[in-house]
Scaffold this active site. Structure first.
Site, short mmCIF file in Angstrom:
data_model
loop_
_atom_site.label_atom_id
_atom_site.label_comp_id
_atom_site.label_asym_id
_atom_site.label_seq_id
_atom_site.Cartn_x
_atom_site.Cartn_y
_atom_site.Cartn_z
N VAL A 77 -2.51 3.23 8.63
CA VAL A 77 -2.65 3.63 7.23
C VAL A 77 -3.57 2.63 6.53
O VAL A 77 -3.55 1.43 6.85
CB VAL A 77 -1.27 3.66 6.52
CG1 VAL A 77 -1.40 4.26 5.13
CG2 VAL A 77 -0.24 4.43 7.35
N ASP B 186 14.18 -10.34 -2.83
CA ASP B 186 13.82 -10.85 -1.50
C ASP B 186 14.76 -10.22 -0.49
O ASP B 186 15.96 -10.52 -0.46
CB ASP B 186 13.95 -12.38 -1.48
CG ASP B 186 13.62 -12.96 -0.11
OD1 ASP B 186 13.30 -12.18 0.82
OD2 ASP B 186 13.70 -14.19 0.04
N THR C 70 -4.05 0.27 4.25
CA THR C 70 -3.29 -0.61 3.35
C THR C 70 -3.58 -2.07 3.67
O THR C 70 -4.15 -2.38 4.73
CB THR C 70 -1.75 -0.42 3.52
OG1 THR C 70 -1.33 -1.11 4.71
CG2 THR C 70 -1.34 1.03 3.58
N GLY D 75 0.80 -1.22 0.00
CA GLY D 75 0.00 0.00 0.00
C GLY D 75 0.84 1.27 0.00
O GLY D 75 0.65 2.15 -0.86
N ILE D 76 1.75 1.38 0.93
CA ILE D 76 2.54 2.62 1.04
C ILE D 76 3.62 2.66 -0.04
O ILE D 76 3.82 3.71 -0.68
CB ILE D 76 3.16 2.72 2.46
CG1 ILE D 76 2.05 2.89 3.51
CG2 ILE D 76 4.15 3.88 2.53
CD1 ILE D 76 2.52 2.82 4.96
N TYR E 158 6.83 -7.08 16.04
CA TYR E 158 6.71 -5.94 15.13
C TYR E 158 7.14 -4.65 15.82
O TYR E 158 7.96 -3.88 15.31
CB TYR E 158 5.27 -5.82 14.64
CG TYR E 158 5.03 -4.65 13.70
CD1 TYR E 158 5.28 -4.76 12.33
CD2 TYR E 158 4.55 -3.43 14.18
CE1 TYR E 158 5.06 -3.70 11.47
CE2 TYR E 158 4.32 -2.36 13.32
CZ TYR E 158 4.57 -2.50 11.97
OH TYR E 158 4.36 -1.43 11.12
N ASP F 131 10.27 -5.84 -4.72
CA ASP F 131 9.31 -6.58 -3.90
C ASP F 131 9.46 -8.06 -4.22
O ASP F 131 10.05 -8.44 -5.23
CB ASP F 131 7.86 -6.12 -4.17
CG ASP F 131 6.96 -6.30 -2.95
OD1 ASP F 131 6.88 -7.43 -2.43
OD2 ASP F 131 6.32 -5.33 -2.51
N LYS G 189 10.38 -2.21 14.87
CA LYS G 189 10.25 -0.82 14.43
C LYS G 189 11.06 0.13 15.31
O LYS G 189 11.62 1.11 14.81
CB LYS G 189 8.78 -0.43 14.39
CG LYS G 189 8.00 -1.14 13.29
CD LYS G 189 8.62 -0.82 11.92
CE LYS G 189 7.89 -1.47 10.77
NZ LYS G 189 8.44 -1.08 9.46
N1 LIG Z 1 -0.17 0.20 7.14
C1 LIG Z 1 0.05 0.73 8.34
O1 LIG Z 1 -0.88 1.00 9.11
C2 LIG Z 1 1.44 1.01 8.79
C3 LIG Z 1 1.65 1.75 9.96
C4 LIG Z 1 2.92 2.03 10.40
C5 LIG Z 1 4.00 1.58 9.67
N2 LIG Z 1 3.80 0.85 8.53
C6 LIG Z 1 4.99 0.38 7.81
O2 LIG Z 1 4.95 0.88 6.49
C7 LIG Z 1 5.62 -0.04 5.62
C8 LIG Z 1 4.71 -0.38 4.44
O3 LIG Z 1 3.53 -0.97 4.95
P1 LIG Z 1 2.26 -1.25 4.06
O4 LIG Z 1 1.09 -0.91 4.87
O5 LIG Z 1 2.44 -0.66 2.70
O6 LIG Z 1 2.35 -2.86 3.99
P2 LIG Z 1 1.86 -3.84 2.83
O7 LIG Z 1 1.63 -5.15 3.50
O8 LIG Z 1 0.77 -3.23 2.04
O9 LIG Z 1 3.15 -3.93 1.90
C9 LIG Z 1 4.37 -4.48 2.34
C10 LIG Z 1 5.11 -5.01 1.12
O10 LIG Z 1 6.36 -5.55 1.56
C11 LIG Z 1 6.63 -6.68 0.74
N3 LIG Z 1 7.58 -7.60 1.37
C12 LIG Z 1 7.36 -8.39 2.46
N4 LIG Z 1 8.42 -9.17 2.67
C13 LIG Z 1 9.34 -8.88 1.72
C14 LIG Z 1 10.64 -9.37 1.40
N5 LIG Z 1 11.21 -10.35 2.12
N6 LIG Z 1 11.29 -8.85 0.34
C15 LIG Z 1 10.70 -7.88 -0.41
N7 LIG Z 1 9.48 -7.37 -0.16
C16 LIG Z 1 8.80 -7.88 0.89
C17 LIG Z 1 5.26 -7.34 0.56
O11 LIG Z 1 5.24 -8.23 -0.54
C18 LIG Z 1 4.36 -6.12 0.38
O12 LIG Z 1 4.17 -5.78 -0.97
C19 LIG Z 1 5.95 -1.27 6.48
O13 LIG Z 1 7.31 -1.19 6.88
C20 LIG Z 1 5.03 -1.13 7.65
O14 LIG Z 1 5.52 -1.76 8.80
C21 LIG Z 1 2.54 0.57 8.07
#
Ligand SMILES: NC(=O)c1ccc[n+]([C@@H]2O[C@H](COP(=O)([O-])OP(=O)(O)OC[C@H]3O[C@@H](n4cnc5c(N)ncnc54)[C@H](O)[C@@H]3O)[C@@H](O)[C@H]2O)c1
Length: 243
Positions: A184, A55, A186, A18-19, A151, A38, A155
């Site tokens: 967020v 990866d 996502t 998502g982000i 988690y 990704d 972080k």
């Molecule tokens: N969504 C939220 O509420 C939120 C809040 C705070 C922080 N975050 C952080 O923001 C970042 C993005 O989160 P998001 O919501 O977009 O998550 P998401 O689950 O939508 O996307 C995460 C992406 O990371 C990829 N990924 C996972 N393991 C991997 C690997 N080994 N190699 C390569 N890619 C890999 C996944 O395939 C996925 O596309 C993350 O670090 C998350 O912890 C998210």
């Protein structure tokens, strides 16, 4: 939209998420050459974003991605670390080491690895910008009611890693900063829909962030607007941590 990232090359991990996707789209719209890293989902990247299957848990995979980007063009590639995973509400006393290690392998080790591989090349070329995505869960709050000790710990470590690398590499032109989002909208949160009303209710602004609102902060840290930021952590949580 301006062309403020014209001429820049930026790699975004977690690009299909998502982000990450919002960051890729926005940077590409503003003229950057964007590389989306990704494990999966790279078919859905926006036009103009180059897919680089990677990866982050594999040293060889990340090294190969970096080699590939510099073999094509020898110009600095900035880095945004957006990939991350979360365990699914696991009590600490029930958590296996495998579960704990799985989260750490992506969220902490993967960020270190990407920073090391991309950072080395930036240092060799006089500098650049690296942005990490931590979370309000690292330092500002402990999420509830879901239990996600691995988690949250990962972080907090990402924030510490970012500050540490900022001090090591800042004098040599590589600036590191971190964006720490609250909730967020996502796929990361998609499984816990029963908790959404509570999370929104506890957020002062009464809603989740949209991914593009996080992308805007990432852009700030990539741009010269943040030239004096070094190891800065920007909390964007709609006021969640204030309550
Ligand atoms: N969504 C939220 O509420 C939120 C809040 C705070 C922080 N975050 C952080 O923001 C970042 C993005 O989160 P998001 O919501 O977009 O998550 P998401 O689950 O939508 O996307 C995460 C992406 O990371 C990829 N990924 C996972 N393991 C991997 C690997 N080994 N190699 C390569 N890619 C890999 C996944 O395939 C996925 O596309 C993350 O670090 C998350 O912890 C998210």
């Amino acid at each position: 939209m301006t062309n403020r990232f014209e001429g820049r090359r930026v790699a975004v991990t977690g690009a299909a998420g998502g982000i990450g996707l919002a960051i890729c789209r926005s940077l590409a719209e503003q003229g950057a050459q964007v590389y989306g890293l990704d494990l999966k989902g790279l078919d859905g990247l926006p036009a103009g974003v180059e897919a680089v299957p990677t990866d982050l848990t594999s040293e060889e995979s990340v090294a190969a991605a970096v080699r590939g980007l510099y073999a094509a063009v020898d110009r600095p590639v900035d880095l945004v670390n957006s990939a991350g995973i979360v365990e699914d509400d696991v009590a600490a006393e029930e958590m296996s080491l495998d579960q704990f290690d799985r989260v750490m392998a992506v969220n902490l080790r993967g960020v270190f690895l990407a920073c090391r591989e991309f950072g080395r090349e930036l240092l060799a070329r006089g500098g650049g910008a690296i942005v990490t995505i931590a979370s309000m869960s690292g330092n500002a709050i402990v999420n509830h009611p879901q239990r996600q000790s691995a988690y949250n710990t990962s972080k907090a470590a990402v924030s510490a890693l970012t500050r540490s690398l900022a001090v090591e590499w800042g004098p040599r032109g590589v600036r590191l900063n971190t964006v720490s989002p609250g909730y967020v909208n996502t796929p990361l949160n998609s499984l816990k829909t029963d908790m959404h009303a509570q999370w929104k209710g506890e957020t002062v602004l009464g809603r989740f962030a949209e991914p593009v609102e996080i992308a805007r902060a990432v852009e700030y840290f990539l741009s010269e607007d943040s030239a004096f930021c070094c190891g800065t952590e920007l909390l964007i949580d709609g006021g969640f941590s204030l309550r």
